[in-house]
Design a protein around this motif. Structure first.
Motif, PDB file in Angstrom:
ATOM      1  N   ASP A   1       0.825  -1.222   0.000  1.00  0.00           N
ATOM      2  CA  ASP A   1       0.000   0.000   0.000  1.00  0.00           C
ATOM      3  C   ASP A   1       0.859   1.272   0.000  1.00  0.00           C
ATOM      4  O   ASP A   1       2.050   1.239  -0.232  1.00  0.00           O
ATOM      5  CB  ASP A   1      -0.997  -0.026   1.177  1.00  0.00           C
ATOM      6  N   SER A   2       0.214   2.403   0.266  1.00  0.00           N
ATOM      7  CA  SER A   2       0.950   3.670   0.251  1.00  0.00           C
ATOM      8  C   SER A   2       1.285   4.106   1.681  1.00  0.00           C
ATOM      9  O   SER A   2       0.738   3.561   2.645  1.00  0.00           O
ATOM     10  CB  SER A   2       0.106   4.760  -0.424  1.00  0.00           C
ATOM     11  N   THR A   3       2.153   5.075   1.802  1.00  0.00           N
ATOM     12  CA  THR A   3       2.479   5.601   3.135  1.00  0.00           C
ATOM     13  C   THR A   3       1.215   6.139   3.808  1.00  0.00           C
ATOM     14  O   THR A   3       0.983   5.903   5.002  1.00  0.00           O
ATOM     15  CB  THR A   3       3.548   6.701   3.014  1.00  0.00           C
ATOM     16  N   SER A   4       0.397   6.849   3.045  1.00  0.00           N
ATOM     17  CA  SER A   4      -0.841   7.400   3.622  1.00  0.00           C
ATOM     18  C   SER A   4      -1.700   6.275   4.205  1.00  0.00           C
ATOM     19  O   SER A   4      -2.182   6.366   5.347  1.00  0.00           O
ATOM     20  CB  SER A   4      -1.657   8.135   2.550  1.00  0.00           C
TER      21      SER A   4
ATOM     22  N   LEU B   1       8.812   7.646   8.440  1.00  0.00           N
ATOM     23  CA  LEU B   1      10.224   7.626   8.023  1.00  0.00           C
ATOM     24  C   LEU B   1      10.392   7.932   6.534  1.00  0.00           C
ATOM     25  O   LEU B   1      11.391   7.534   5.918  1.00  0.00           O
ATOM     26  CB  LEU B   1      10.830   6.253   8.341  1.00  0.00           C
ATOM     27  N   ALA B   2       9.403   8.649   5.959  1.00  0.00           N
ATOM     28  CA  ALA B   2       9.440   8.913   4.511  1.00  0.00           C
ATOM     29  C   ALA B   2      10.781   9.497   4.069  1.00  0.00           C
ATOM     30  O   ALA B   2      11.327   9.112   3.047  1.00  0.00           O
ATOM     31  CB  ALA B   2       8.297   9.843   4.123  1.00  0.00           C
ATOM     32  N   HIS B   3      11.309  10.444   4.851  1.00  0.00           N
ATOM     33  CA  HIS B   3      12.566  11.096   4.469  1.00  0.00           C
ATOM     34  C   HIS B   3      13.755  10.578   5.277  1.00  0.00           C
ATOM     35  O   HIS B   3      14.800  11.220   5.334  1.00  0.00           O
ATOM     36  CB  HIS B   3      12.442  12.621   4.629  1.00  0.00           C
TER      37      HIS B   3
ATOM     38  N   GLY C   1       6.805   4.335   6.004  1.00  0.00           N
ATOM     39  CA  GLY C   1       7.707   5.144   5.180  1.00  0.00           C
ATOM     40  C   GLY C   1       7.605   4.767   3.714  1.00  0.00           C
ATOM     41  O   GLY C   1       6.975   3.764   3.357  1.00  0.00           O
ATOM     42  N   CYS C   2       8.224   5.588   2.897  1.00  0.00           N
ATOM     43  CA  CYS C   2       8.167   5.425   1.438  1.00  0.00           C
ATOM     44  C   CYS C   2       9.330   4.570   0.943  1.00  0.00           C
ATOM     45  O   CYS C   2      10.399   4.550   1.549  1.00  0.00           O
ATOM     46  CB  CYS C   2       8.299   6.780   0.746  1.00  0.00           C
ATOM     47  N   THR C   3       9.145   3.934  -0.191  1.00  0.00           N
ATOM     48  CA  THR C   3      10.271   3.255  -0.853  1.00  0.00           C
ATOM     49  C   THR C   3      10.711   3.997  -2.107  1.00  0.00           C
ATOM     50  O   THR C   3      11.733   3.668  -2.689  1.00  0.00           O
ATOM     51  CB  THR C   3       9.906   1.816  -1.262  1.00  0.00           C
ATOM     52  N   TYR C   4       9.912   4.972  -2.546  1.00  0.00           N
ATOM     53  CA  TYR C   4      10.250   5.635  -3.819  1.00  0.00           C
ATOM     54  C   TYR C   4      11.143   6.856  -3.626  1.00  0.00           C
ATOM     55  O   TYR C   4      11.536   7.474  -4.599  1.00  0.00           O
ATOM     56  CB  TYR C   4       8.987   6.024  -4.599  1.00  0.00           C
ATOM     57  N   LYS C   5      11.476   7.205  -2.383  1.00  0.00           N
ATOM     58  CA  LYS C   5      12.361   8.345  -2.140  1.00  0.00           C
ATOM     59  C   LYS C   5      13.805   7.819  -2.092  1.00  0.00           C
ATOM     60  O   LYS C   5      14.318   7.366  -3.097  1.00  0.00           O
ATOM     61  CB  LYS C   5      11.915   9.079  -0.883  1.00  0.00           C
TER      62      LYS C   5
ATOM     63  N   PRO D   1       1.358  17.171   4.678  1.00  0.00           N
ATOM     64  CA  PRO D   1      -0.100  17.277   4.820  1.00  0.00           C
ATOM     65  C   PRO D   1      -0.842  15.950   4.850  1.00  0.00           C
ATOM     66  O   PRO D   1      -1.801  15.804   5.614  1.00  0.00           O
ATOM     67  CB  PRO D   1      -0.514  18.114   3.614  1.00  0.00           C
ATOM     68  N   THR D   2      -0.417  14.968   4.078  1.00  0.00           N
ATOM     69  CA  THR D   2      -1.210  13.722   4.071  1.00  0.00           C
ATOM     70  C   THR D   2      -1.270  13.104   5.462  1.00  0.00           C
ATOM     71  O   THR D   2      -2.281  12.512   5.846  1.00  0.00           O
ATOM     72  CB  THR D   2      -0.676  12.704   3.021  1.00  0.00           C
ATOM     73  N   ASP D   3      -0.220  13.277   6.254  1.00  0.00           N
ATOM     74  CA  ASP D   3      -0.215  12.711   7.606  1.00  0.00           C
ATOM     75  C   ASP D   3      -1.314  13.365   8.450  1.00  0.00           C
ATOM     76  O   ASP D   3      -2.035  12.697   9.196  1.00  0.00           O
ATOM     77  CB  ASP D   3       1.165  12.896   8.270  1.00  0.00           C
ATOM     78  N   ILE D   4      -1.427  14.669   8.311  1.00  0.00           N
ATOM     79  CA  ILE D   4      -2.473  15.394   9.040  1.00  0.00           C
ATOM     80  C   ILE D   4      -3.849  14.991   8.507  1.00  0.00           C
ATOM     81  O   ILE D   4      -4.768  14.700   9.286  1.00  0.00           O
ATOM     82  CB  ILE D   4      -2.265  16.920   8.887  1.00  0.00           C
TER      83      ILE D   4
HETATM   84  C1  LIG Z   1       6.414  11.647   0.740  1.00  0.00           C
HETATM   85  C2  LIG Z   1       5.662  11.577   2.023  1.00  0.00           C
HETATM   86  C3  LIG Z   1       4.446  10.906   2.108  1.00  0.00           C
HETATM   87  C4  LIG Z   1       3.815  10.342   0.878  1.00  0.00           C
HETATM   88  O1  LIG Z   1       2.684   9.581   1.107  1.00  0.00           O
HETATM   89  P1  LIG Z   1       2.053   8.761  -0.099  1.00  0.00           P
HETATM   90  O2  LIG Z   1       0.924   8.055   0.497  1.00  0.00           O
HETATM   91  O3  LIG Z   1       3.128   7.884  -0.655  1.00  0.00           O
HETATM   92  O4  LIG Z   1       1.637   9.751  -1.147  1.00  0.00           O
HETATM   93  C5  LIG Z   1       3.836  10.801   3.362  1.00  0.00           C
HETATM   94  N1  LIG Z   1       4.395  11.359   4.457  1.00  0.00           N
HETATM   95  C6  LIG Z   1       5.557  12.036   4.390  1.00  0.00           C
HETATM   96  C7  LIG Z   1       6.143  12.615   5.623  1.00  0.00           C
HETATM   97  C8  LIG Z   1       6.230  12.190   3.175  1.00  0.00           C
HETATM   98  O5  LIG Z   1       7.362  12.859   3.111  1.00  0.00           O
END
Ligand SMILES: *Cc1c(COP(=O)(O)O)cnc(C)c1O
Length: 416
Positions: free
Chosen positions: A95-98, A204-206, A225-229, A132-135
């Motif tokens: 799935d995605s980080t979100s 841990l995205a970054h 966390g992300c794998t595409y970064k 923002p997506t985290d919020i």
């Molecule tokens: C890049 C990033 C995301 C991205 O979330 P997606 O679901 O992959 O779009 C989420 N949180 C943080 C802190 C990010 O830097």
């Protein structure tokens, strides 16, 4: 004063220099955006071909068993685990980080709601400056639950100790801030949250593949966390979620799809969660994309995170020093902390015309990116960034600023 000659000497002495050969990067481009989308490992092309032709084309549905597709999310999770201090069987890529944040937050809320002394806690703490997506995900869960939970947004990180009152159920923070590059002290903050009776979720995205992370030593509760970064898994590649062994038996998340079931192919009419980390999954995974993540992870077998971190800090120190020396007169303001312990692997400068300047940089072959308000981000990925590229990028920036070679009303793409 550092000269171009010094940068060339640093490259010549760089023990990681050969790793660039693992990546496909276009000639003439300085890529300083691996914090947003990692470069393509050369091996990914071959792997994509194999997955599409041999595994999908020839193997057809048999490949779920014969090509290891079914176990891929957890097998790759185990491969990623050492990069973030996780144990075997504690990470799954899915799935995605979100979406993974949603699961982790739901599971944390549930753990607290079932706790004899913490069931009444209703506050979730995060930063206003979070990605923002985290919020948004936290707001979504709170609204949907409709049980009186509230989101408390910190305006600065030093507000955290005061915010840890006895109503706090969960603290959810991004380890390295996406805009400023500022990094939290993970063990210290986790300990503070625990002392206050809260659970601690880290994004841990970054951080993953960028800085040294030890989730188990910090005794954190959940992480995503992300794998595409920095992990170079490919655009939109699935994300990871970490559930430590101590929480797995009680890990309950509402996206209880069949892949999280103990026996997906028993086709039972009621949900029974898988015993281990697979209960953090939901449905069928995007195999073509997932498979390419392995090529990114393989590169990390050739290096230690400690060596990457050393070079990352050397690159960002160099960039900061050169920008201040060569572009100091142009109203750039350093947004990223100077202290190494508080810095991730990207550097941000704000400038009144940051968006326009970044567009001009990109047009001249130096690719970074832009985040509101006014922030130009430059990512340093020690796997493939050289010291002389840092030199060249600063010279390009200097020329653009000296000549005013940017268009203030530059049209904006959908992605900045
Ligand atoms: C890049 C990033 C995301 C991205 O979330 P997606 O679901 O992959 O779009 C989420 N949180 C943080 C802190 C990010 O830097």
């Amino acid at each position: 004063m550092t000269t171009q000659h010094d940068c060339l000497a640093l490259d010549a002495a760089d023990p990681l220099a050969a790793l660039r050969g693992q990546f496909s990067l276009p000639a003439g481009i300085t890529y300083l955006d691996g914090n947003s989308l990692g470069a393509r490992p050369k091996a990914a092309l071959r792997r994509a071909h194999d997955v599409l032709e041999a595994e999908w084309g020839d193997g057809l549905i048999c490949s779920w068993n014969t090509a290891g597709w079914y176990d891929l999310p957890s097998r790759l999770g185990d491969k990623l685990a050492p990069l973030v201090g996780a144990g075997k069987g504690e990470v799954v890529i899915t799935d995605s980080t979100s979406v993974n944040l949603f699961k982790a937050l739901a599971a944390a809320i549930k753990l607290q709601a079932n706790h004899p002394e913490r069931a009444q806690r209703r506050t979730i703490v995060t930063e206003r400056d979070s990605f923002p997506t985290d919020i948004y995900m936290a707001q979504g869960i709170i609204e949907w639950l409709d049980r009186g939970y509230t989101l408390q947004l910190l305006d600065s990180w030093d507000q955290l100790p005061a915010a840890l009152h006895d109503d706090v159920a969960v603290v959810m923070l991004t380890h390295v801030n996406y805009r400023t590059g500022r990094m939290f002290d993970m063990p210290a903050v986790t300990a503070q949250a625990h002392e206050a009776g809260a659970l601690m979720i880290w994004d841990l995205a970054h951080s993953a593949g960028a800085v040294e992370v030890d989730l188990r030593a910090a005794q954190a509760d959940f992480a995503v966390g992300c794998t595409y970064k920095y992990l170079n898994g490919g655009p939109g590649a699935p994300a990871f979620i970490w559930v430590p062994e101590r929480h797995q038996a009680d890990f309950s998340q509402p996206l209880s799809g069949w892949w999280a079931h103990r026996q997906p192919f028993a086709m039972q009419a009621s949900f029974v969660p898988a015993a281990g980390i697979r209960r953090a999954m939901c449905g069928t995974q995007p195999i073509a994309s997932l498979a390419l993540i392995e090529c990114g992870l393989d590169v990390f077998d050739l290096v230690t995170m400690a060596a990457l971190r050393r070079k990352s800090l050397a690159l960002s120190d160099l960039f900061i020093a050169l920008v201040e020396e060569h572009c100091g007169a142009h109203g750039l303001e350093l947004v990223t902390p100077l202290a190494h312990a508080e810095r991730g692997s990207h550097v941000s400068f704000s400038h009144r015309h940051g968006y326009a300047v970044m567009q001009s940089l990109i047009a001249h072959g130096v690719i970074g990116d832009y985040r509101e308000p006014h922030v130009m981000r430059f990512g340093f990925t020690p796997l493939y960034t050289s010291y002389s590229e840092v030199w060249g990028a600063v010279q390009t920036l200097k020329r653009i600023l000296d000549e005013g070679d940017y268009q203030i009303d530059a049209a904006r793409g959908a992605v900045t």
